[in-house]
Design an enzyme around this catalytic site. Structure first.
Site, PDB file in Angstrom:
ATOM      1  N   THR A  75       0.877  -1.074   0.674  1.00 26.05           N
ATOM      2  CA  THR A  75       0.219   0.286  -0.070  1.00 26.05           C
ATOM      3  C   THR A  75       0.814   1.305  -0.111  1.00 26.05           C
ATOM      4  O   THR A  75       0.690   2.165  -1.063  1.00 26.05           O
ATOM      5  CB  THR A  75      -0.901   0.226   0.834  1.00 26.05           C
ATOM      6  OG1 THR A  75      -1.945  -0.962   1.296  1.00 26.05           O
ATOM      7  CG2 THR A  75      -1.387   1.134   1.565  1.00 26.05           C
ATOM      8  N   TRP A 125       2.315   1.717  -2.977  1.00 24.47           N
ATOM      9  CA  TRP A 125       1.402   1.815  -4.106  1.00 24.47           C
ATOM     10  C   TRP A 125       1.430   3.464  -4.195  1.00 24.47           C
ATOM     11  O   TRP A 125       1.289   4.087  -5.392  1.00 24.47           O
ATOM     12  CB  TRP A 125       0.035   1.749  -3.958  1.00 24.47           C
ATOM     13  CG  TRP A 125      -0.854   1.751  -4.699  1.00 24.47           C
ATOM     14  CD1 TRP A 125      -1.364   1.032  -5.805  1.00 24.47           C
ATOM     15  CD2 TRP A 125      -2.006   3.158  -4.404  1.00 24.47           C
ATOM     16  NE1 TRP A 125      -2.316   2.213  -6.671  1.00 24.47           N
ATOM     17  CE2 TRP A 125      -2.796   3.179  -6.152  1.00 24.47           C
ATOM     18  CE3 TRP A 125      -1.691   4.099  -4.188  1.00 24.47           C
ATOM     19  CZ2 TRP A 125      -3.707   4.572  -6.350  1.00 24.47           C
ATOM     20  CZ3 TRP A 125      -2.977   4.747  -3.838  1.00 24.47           C
ATOM     21  CH2 TRP A 125      -3.848   4.961  -5.412  1.00 24.47           C
ATOM     22  N   HIS A 126       1.582   4.089  -3.512  1.00 21.80           N
ATOM     23  CA  HIS A 126       1.635   5.422  -2.952  1.00 21.80           C
ATOM     24  C   HIS A 126       3.125   6.055  -4.234  1.00 21.80           C
ATOM     25  O   HIS A 126       2.569   7.213  -4.431  1.00 21.80           O
ATOM     26  CB  HIS A 126       1.772   6.354  -1.577  1.00 21.80           C
ATOM     27  CG  HIS A 126      -0.035   5.875  -1.435  1.00 21.80           C
ATOM     28  ND1 HIS A 126      -0.174   4.499  -0.806  1.00 21.80           N
ATOM     29  CD2 HIS A 126      -1.337   6.938  -1.164  1.00 21.80           C
ATOM     30  CE1 HIS A 126      -1.905   5.222   0.417  1.00 21.80           C
ATOM     31  NE2 HIS A 126      -2.109   6.364  -0.863  1.00 21.80           N
ATOM     32  N   GLY A 127       4.326   6.114  -4.012  1.00 24.59           N
ATOM     33  CA  GLY A 127       5.139   6.518  -4.311  1.00 24.59           C
ATOM     34  C   GLY A 127       6.764   5.263  -4.665  1.00 24.59           C
ATOM     35  O   GLY A 127       6.579   4.456  -3.971  1.00 24.59           O
ATOM     36  N   PHE A 175      -0.171   9.839  -7.933  1.00 23.71           N
ATOM     37  CA  PHE A 175      -0.087   8.854  -7.043  1.00 23.71           C
ATOM     38  C   PHE A 175      -0.362   7.901  -8.806  1.00 23.71           C
ATOM     39  O   PHE A 175      -1.041   7.317  -8.390  1.00 23.71           O
ATOM     40  CB  PHE A 175      -0.828   8.384  -6.390  1.00 23.71           C
ATOM     41  CG  PHE A 175      -0.207   9.382  -4.999  1.00 23.71           C
ATOM     42  CD1 PHE A 175      -1.227   9.445  -4.009  1.00 23.71           C
ATOM     43  CD2 PHE A 175       0.928   8.891  -4.673  1.00 23.71           C
ATOM     44  CE1 PHE A 175      -0.206  10.002  -2.643  1.00 23.71           C
ATOM     45  CE2 PHE A 175       1.769   9.669  -3.808  1.00 23.71           C
ATOM     46  CZ  PHE A 175       0.576  10.266  -3.026  1.00 23.71           C
TER      47      PHE A 175
END
Lengths: 323, 486
Positions: B318, B321-323, B486
């Site tokens: 997770t 996924w954001h960066g 994102f």
């Protein structure tokens, strides 16, 4: 659906009336400091307006005996005329042009307007860097003089966001070439203005700043031409001056090529502005290297001048106005 | 195209009006063209990547439905690999490469990373996950493959949620594009109100808080512990208002077209536990990870050690996924650790039955821990994050003493004057805090309007004031939506 449309129209009418009241009561807060300054100049009918950037106010050179900044020297040189300055670091013809439109809206016609033409303006640092587009101020001045004035704040905030985003994207990817040789992107080369560059970096920076052919589609040149055109048939006399360039340093790095390109670009600018009968003083080759000032944290050839340079320049501008 | 732009204020009404004027049969074409225009407003060439992904997943869905046996798995994996491959190239390649270079240096090997100069297509992470959810659901038999390529393309590209979610499921969306929608005054009105609230959150609250956060987080070592703490809490509200504001505009825009998108936020900072937080924050993403990563890994139905392993994997991913940065991974892992610890505590200590006072205490603790984790999310580098974390309580005793002895001018000076201040002066800060309170009130009223029976005049006044605030109180330094990166 008709009931919805009636409600929506009523809502919009309420908002428009309320916004008109708010605008009338708080108009002053919509103006930037420079706009307020120009409003004051218009009221006082100031004779001479000097547009400019950091070169007008910064004293870099520690060895100067006379630390009078350039704008004060020019003010002293113009004689009995009242004097006002529209200046902030990194201002360029894009914003000067917006201010001339604003002054026209105010029906303010100074006797003289002095406009520097710094060849740095034509590089990507001024042409593309989002911070140097002054979108907020330009859009604000455009809408404050229009029927949409009560909504100027809203329009500015919402227009600037996507304009800045588009500008940022263009700037980040802007390639810089020396003829056919790729030198890097604009942000990479702009770094050399922030740190003490090596000889190779200085060379690249000189190419980036001075060596591109200026063409008539350049937005900065178009802005200058707009200023010239605006005052072509007016009583206001516009004095453009091409700012001094440390050509000796330029030649020491790039040879005669530097001088040739400099002359090509300055001649092009002069020709374009003189089609509107504008007066253009060319100081690009007037000063030698010992008239420029150096800071430890800015690149060479930034255009900042020391006491000797300031005295020369202010004397020339003063002479032109006193003619 | 940005939601907070003049272009959108022209685009939205034009699209909505045309939508209700044209026959139902052609509406999907209008929405698809509008969505293409909306996306192409940024970088037109990235439409090609979107079309490629749509093509791959549409075909994969059709093949999965028509095929039986082992081949189905190949089609699934091809789709997953292409989707994740594109995401990897644009988003993670440079990060992976740089880490590989550091690892090789550590091992004494000679490897020089060359980076790709690619701009991340807007919304890639979002619509990749949305597409993958469709393919996986078709594979599992939970979703019938969409035969109409235009409707499928619209499912991926529907402009309100194309760039920053909510990450929708095919089961919720596809049928809505087929249903005949009539102009519903209530629905359109609710949609417009939702857009107003979203704009207020983003333009008035989030962008103001950004002035504090950007100022302090750009050079954290210049600021005191109190200033760092204020900036951290400011970021907690900034990211909530920014992202939930975007979701509100997305949901409101869709509602105006008669399309219902899922809710993405549900008062996350009222959560009294970390599980509860993730049921309220970015709901569409947490549900995606639950359904497509956590449960396939075994979820809760494995041994405790494996369950905790699954939690850490899900939250590390997770974060990623954001960066493409270790700070995001650390943020995710921290949340994973929070969940593990709270699970352990729940097993050890008895349930707190009827201890009403515990809920506010737990809410405050949850908020504090979540805010602490945001430090890693927002900090530019791991070094910055560690600096902030280790200096949050600097001068804590002095500040506590000043508060207890009512030396508020000293506290105020230590916030607004020390180290050049926090980016907003005291009046601006007080205004911002006031606006947050107003926002919470508006949210409470709008979500409980059916229970509270708000008088019509009050309702109108609320939205008139919201609109006037948007017209007059925006900052001139507009921040991009945080989740656009994102």
């Amino acid at each position: 659906m008709y009931r919805f449309i009636k409600k929506l129209v009523l809502f919009l009418i309420i908002i428009t009336i309320a916004q008109q009241i708010i605008w009338s009561a708080s108009k002053k807060s919509y103006y930037t400091q420079l706009m307020k300054d120009v409003n004051d100049f218009a009221v006082q009918k100031t004779d001479v307006i000097y547009f400019g950037d950091s070169i007008l106010t910064t004293i870099d050179e520690k060895n100067d005996n006379d630390k009078t900044p350039l704008f004060l020297m020019v003010k002293n040189a113009v004689g009995p005329y009242s004097f006002g300055m529209v200046q902030r670091n990194s201002l360029s013809p894009l914003i000067f042009s917006a201010f001339t439109d604003y002054m026209k809206f105010l029906r303010y016609t100074p006797k003289y307007i002095i406009v520097p033409v710094n060849l740095h303006y034509f590089s990507a640092m001024y042409g593309l860097h989002p911070q140097n587009q002054f979108n907020d101020e330009r859009i604000r001045m455009k809408y404050i003089v229009s029927p949409f004035a009560p909504f100027a704040d809203f329009i500015v905030n919402f227009l600037v966001s996507e304009t800045n985003m588009a500008d940022e994207r263009k700037y980040q990817n802007a390639p810089v070439y020396d003829r056919n040789t790729y030198l890097g992107t604009a942000p990479e080369l702009d770094q050399y203005a922030r740190v003490l560059p090596s000889a190779q970096q200085t060379e690249k920076f000189l190419i980036y700043t001075f060596m591109k052919d200026i063409d008539e589609n350049n937005p900065q040149l178009k802005s200058l031409m707009h200023i010239a055109e605006t005052y072509n048939t007016s009583s206001t006399k516009v004095i453009f001056y091409i700012t001094p360039v440390d050509y000796e340093t330029g030649v020491s790095h790039l040879g005669k090529r530097f001088l040739n390109q400099l002359r090509r670009n300055t001649d092009f600018i002069k020709n374009k502005l003189e089609t509107y009968n504008a007066r253009v003083l060319d100081f690009s080759l007037s000063l030698q290297a010992d008239s420029f000032s150096w800071s430890s944290d800015v690149a060479v050839v930034n255009g900042h001048i020391n006491e000797k340079g300031r005295k020369y320049l202010s004397a020339q501008i003063g002479k032109e106005i006193q003619k | 195209m940005l939601f907070n732009s003049i272009s959108f204020f022209i685009f939205f009404p034009v699209t909505t009006i045309l939508y209700y004027l044209i026959p139902h049969t052609y509406r999907w074409i209008l929405l698809l063209v509008a969505s293409c225009y909306f996306y192409a407003y940024f970088i037109p060439s990235y439409l090609l990547i979107l079309f490629l992904l749509i093509g791959v997943d549409y075909v994969a869905g059709r093949l999965l439905e028509q095929t039986r046996g082992k081949r189905r798995r190949y089609y699934l994996w091809i789709s997953v690999l292409i989707n994740m491959g594109i995401l990897f190239v644009f988003k993670y390649f440079n990060f992976f490469n740089e880490n590989l270079e550091q690892l090789s240096r550590f091992l004494g090997l000679d490897y020089t990373a060359s980076s790709l100069q690619l701009i991340l297509p807007l919304g890639l992470s979002f619509h990749t996950f949305q597409s993958l959810s469709y393919v996986i659901d078709v594979y599992k038999g939970k979703q019938k493959a969409e035969k109409h390529p235009g409707i499928y393309a619209l499912y991926v590209m529907f402009y309100p949620q194309l760039v920053a979610g909510p990450i929708e499921r095919a089961g919720n969306m596809l049928h809505q594009f087929r249903e005949r929608k009539y102009f519903d005054e209530r629905g359109v009105t609710e949609g417009l109100k939702r857009i107003l609230i979203g704009l207020f959150k983003k333009v008035i609250v989030a962008d103001r808080l950004a002035l504090i956060v950007n100022h302090v987080y750009s050079q954290p070592n210049q600021f005191s512990g109190l200033q760092l703490s204020i900036a951290t809490v400011a970021f907690a509200f900034q990211i909530y208002c920014d992202f939930s504001g975007y979701s509100d505009i997305a949901i409101g825009s869709a509602k105006s077209l008669g399309i219902t998108l899922m809710e993405n936020f549900n008062y996350p900072y009222l959560a009294a536990s970390f599980q509860d937080f993730w049921r309220r924050w970015h709901i569409s993403l947490s549900q995606w990870f639950r359904d497509y990563v956590y449960i396939p890994l075994g979820g809760n139905r494995v041994s405790t050690i494996k369950k905790y392993r699954n939690i850490l994997i899900v939250f590390a991913v997770t974060g990623l996924w954001h960066g493409a940065s270790w700070t995001f991974v650390l943020w995710g892992l921290l949340h994973g650790i929070y969940l593990i610890i709270s699970d352990m505590i729940r097993k050890i200590s008895p349930r707190d039955k009827n201890l009403l006072f515990m809920t506010p205490v737990k809410t405050v603790i949850t908020f504090a821990c979540v805010s602490f984790a945001w430090i890693f999310f927002r900090a530019r580098t791991t070094e910055d994050a560690l600096y902030i974390v280790t200096h949050l309580t600097d001068n804590l005793l002095t500040v506590t003493r000043d508060v207890i002895t009512f030396q508020f001018p000293d506290v105020s000076a230590s916030i607004f004057r020390a180290n050049g201040g926090i980016g907003l002066n005291r009046t601006q800060f007080q205004t911002t805090v006031g606006l947050i309170i107003v926002l919470l009130g508006v949210e409470f009223l709008t979500r409980n309007k059916f229970r509270l029976k708000i008088p019509l005049l009050i309702n109108w006044a609320m939205y008139v004031l919201l609109t006037l605030a948007i017209l007059n109180m925006g900052t001139s330094v507009i921040q991009p939506f945080i989740y656009f990166q994102f």
